[in-house]
Design a protein around this motif. Structure first.
Motif, short mmCIF file in Angstrom:
data_model
loop_
_atom_site.label_atom_id
_atom_site.label_comp_id
_atom_site.label_asym_id
_atom_site.label_seq_id
_atom_site.Cartn_x
_atom_site.Cartn_y
_atom_site.Cartn_z
N THR A 1 11.84 -59.55 120.47
CA THR A 1 12.03 -60.92 120.95
C THR A 1 12.01 -61.00 122.47
O THR A 1 11.80 -62.07 123.03
CB THR A 1 13.37 -61.47 120.45
N HIS A 2 12.29 -59.88 123.14
CA HIS A 2 12.37 -59.84 124.59
C HIS A 2 11.63 -58.61 125.12
O HIS A 2 11.43 -57.64 124.39
CB HIS A 2 13.83 -59.75 125.06
N GLY A 3 11.27 -58.68 126.37
CA GLY A 3 10.67 -57.53 127.04
C GLY A 3 10.86 -57.66 128.53
O GLY A 3 10.93 -58.77 129.08
N GLY A 4 10.97 -56.53 129.20
CA GLY A 4 11.17 -56.58 130.64
C GLY A 4 11.23 -55.19 131.24
O GLY A 4 10.56 -54.27 130.76
N HIS A 5 12.06 -55.04 132.26
CA HIS A 5 12.13 -53.79 133.00
C HIS A 5 13.59 -53.40 133.23
O HIS A 5 14.46 -54.27 133.34
CB HIS A 5 11.43 -53.93 134.35
N ILE A 6 13.83 -52.10 133.30
CA ILE A 6 15.15 -51.57 133.60
C ILE A 6 14.99 -50.59 134.76
O ILE A 6 14.21 -49.65 134.68
CB ILE A 6 15.77 -50.86 132.39
N LYS A 7 15.73 -50.84 135.83
CA LYS A 7 15.62 -50.02 137.05
C LYS A 7 16.96 -49.35 137.34
O LYS A 7 18.01 -49.99 137.31
CB LYS A 7 15.21 -50.90 138.22
N ALA A 8 16.91 -48.05 137.63
CA ALA A 8 18.13 -47.29 137.90
C ALA A 8 18.61 -47.52 139.33
O ALA A 8 17.83 -47.46 140.28
CB ALA A 8 17.88 -45.81 137.67
N LEU A 9 19.91 -47.80 139.46
CA LEU A 9 20.57 -47.93 140.76
C LEU A 9 21.44 -46.70 141.00
O LEU A 9 21.61 -45.86 140.12
CB LEU A 9 21.43 -49.19 140.79
N ARG A 10 22.01 -46.63 142.19
CA ARG A 10 22.94 -45.54 142.47
C ARG A 10 24.20 -45.71 141.62
O ARG A 10 24.73 -46.82 141.50
CB ARG A 10 23.32 -45.52 143.95
N PRO A 11 24.69 -44.62 141.03
CA PRO A 11 25.91 -44.72 140.23
C PRO A 11 27.08 -45.21 141.08
O PRO A 11 27.12 -44.99 142.30
CB PRO A 11 26.14 -43.27 139.76
N GLU A 12 28.00 -45.88 140.44
CA GLU A 12 29.20 -46.36 141.12
C GLU A 12 30.41 -45.91 140.33
O GLU A 12 30.56 -46.23 139.15
CB GLU A 12 29.17 -47.89 141.22
N GLY A 13 31.27 -45.16 141.00
CA GLY A 13 32.46 -44.65 140.32
C GLY A 13 32.13 -43.73 139.17
O GLY A 13 32.86 -43.69 138.17
N GLY A 14 31.00 -43.01 139.26
CA GLY A 14 30.59 -42.10 138.21
C GLY A 14 29.86 -42.76 137.06
O GLY A 14 29.47 -42.09 136.10
N THR A 15 29.66 -44.07 137.13
CA THR A 15 28.98 -44.81 136.06
C THR A 15 27.56 -45.15 136.47
O THR A 15 27.34 -45.72 137.55
CB THR A 15 29.74 -46.11 135.73
N LYS A 16 26.59 -44.82 135.62
CA LYS A 16 25.20 -45.17 135.91
C LYS A 16 25.04 -46.69 135.87
O LYS A 16 25.59 -47.37 134.99
CB LYS A 16 24.25 -44.52 134.91
N GLN A 17 24.24 -47.21 136.81
CA GLN A 17 24.00 -48.65 136.89
C GLN A 17 22.52 -48.94 136.78
O GLN A 17 21.68 -48.18 137.28
CB GLN A 17 24.52 -49.21 138.21
N PHE A 18 22.21 -50.07 136.16
CA PHE A 18 20.81 -50.46 135.98
C PHE A 18 20.64 -51.95 136.25
O PHE A 18 21.46 -52.76 135.80
CB PHE A 18 20.34 -50.16 134.56
N LEU A 19 19.57 -52.29 136.96
CA LEU A 19 19.12 -53.67 137.00
C LEU A 19 18.27 -53.92 135.77
O LEU A 19 17.47 -53.07 135.37
CB LEU A 19 18.27 -53.94 138.25
#
Length: 286
Positions: free
Chosen positions: A218-236
């Motif tokens: 139903t959806h499609g897009g992109h996932i971009k990796a950011l710098r981890p914060e507090g040991g947790t991986k972050q993604f846009l």
């Protein structure tokens, strides 16, 4: 093998890859490689995007999707004809439907059908039958779907889920992947996610159709990796697929539907929704 296919006009050499039609089954041959798959598109560098790749030399399934970068010592060929409603197509599919492992595995028959229709040409399958070489069809099928000689008890839903998790884990800061997803309207069903890297969304959907865990996205897009914060991986995360959505005009709220779904399935990460195509990375996809 190649010479016989050429002499019977099942295969022909391609002088200009630019004239290839989408959906054609192509084959590249060199001294060390002999591979075929379904041509989908060309990437920004002009290389060939293919899905359902088979290693003809090794008689094996090679990859769900990949890029064919032709070298000077490699010759590109294309099979004549694709699956339709003609007699050869019917006869070729009868070979599949009469295969005992096809009859036994009723739950993945649609996926097998799609894989065969994209990885092979009807005339090629008939040639394999005539020359008693159907192992070149049935062994890759067994490997792809883990049945028969290659049977493994697989929880396909878990396989899909963990494969996508590994993709997220392997993303380096600044890099991105394209994804497709099924975001259910209620919380009674789990969201589903799938990716084959940075391939365009249409090619990703085509690849998904050949998987045992196929779903309708139903959806499609992109996932971009950011710098981890507090040991947790972050993604846009955006939902800016033009194929499955509104591209650059995609609203923030649509992306938030996706991040809400991602949190339900992959809760240990931090997902940040962005409008449009705000999660592009270092390689272009669309």
């Amino acid at each position: 093998m190649i010479e016989k296919l050429l002499s019977e006009d099942i295969l022909y050499p391609v002088q200009d890859p630019g004239v290839l039609e989408r959906g054609s089954v192509i084959r590249r041959v060199s001294g060390v490689k002999d591979q075929q798959g379904c041509f989908m598109n060309r990437d920004d560098g002009g290389d060939l995007i293919v899905v359902n790749v088979v290693d003809c030399a090794g008689c094996s399934f090679l990859a769900t999707a990949g890029i064919m970068r032709l070298r000077n010592d490699e010759q590109l060929y294309c099979y004549r004809g694709t699956f339709g409603k003609d007699r050869d197509s019917q006869r070729a599919m009868e070979i599949i439907s009469n295969w005992p492992l096809y009859r036994k595995n009723t739950d993945i028959q649609n996926a097998i059908d799609y894989f065969v229709r994209t990885a092979y040409a009807p005339a090629h399958i008939l040639h394999l039958e005539k020359t008693d070489q159907l192992q070149n069809l049935f062994i890759p099928l067994q490997q792809k779907f883990r049945i028969g000689r290659f049977k493994v008890e697989v929880n396909w839903d878990k396989e899909r889920k963990e494969t996508f998790r590994k993709i997220l884990d392997d993303l380096k800061v600044g890099d991105h992947v394209t994804y497709v997803a099924m975001i259910p309207p209620t919380k009674g069903h789990n969201p589903l996610f799938y990716s084959i890297g940075t391939k365009p969304h249409e090619e990703t959907v085509m690849s998904l159709r050949g998987e045992p865990f196929n779903f309708v996205p139903t959806h499609g897009g992109h996932i971009k990796a950011l710098r981890p914060e507090g040991g947790t991986k972050q993604f846009l995360v955006d939902a800016g697929s033009s194929y499955l959505g509104k591209g650059l005009k995609t609203l923030y709220d649509t992306a938030r539907e996706v991040t809400d779904g991602l949190r339900r399935v992959y809760g240990k990460y931090n997902f940040i929704p962005v409008e449009g195509r705000g999660a592009f990375g270092t390689e272009q996809s669309y």
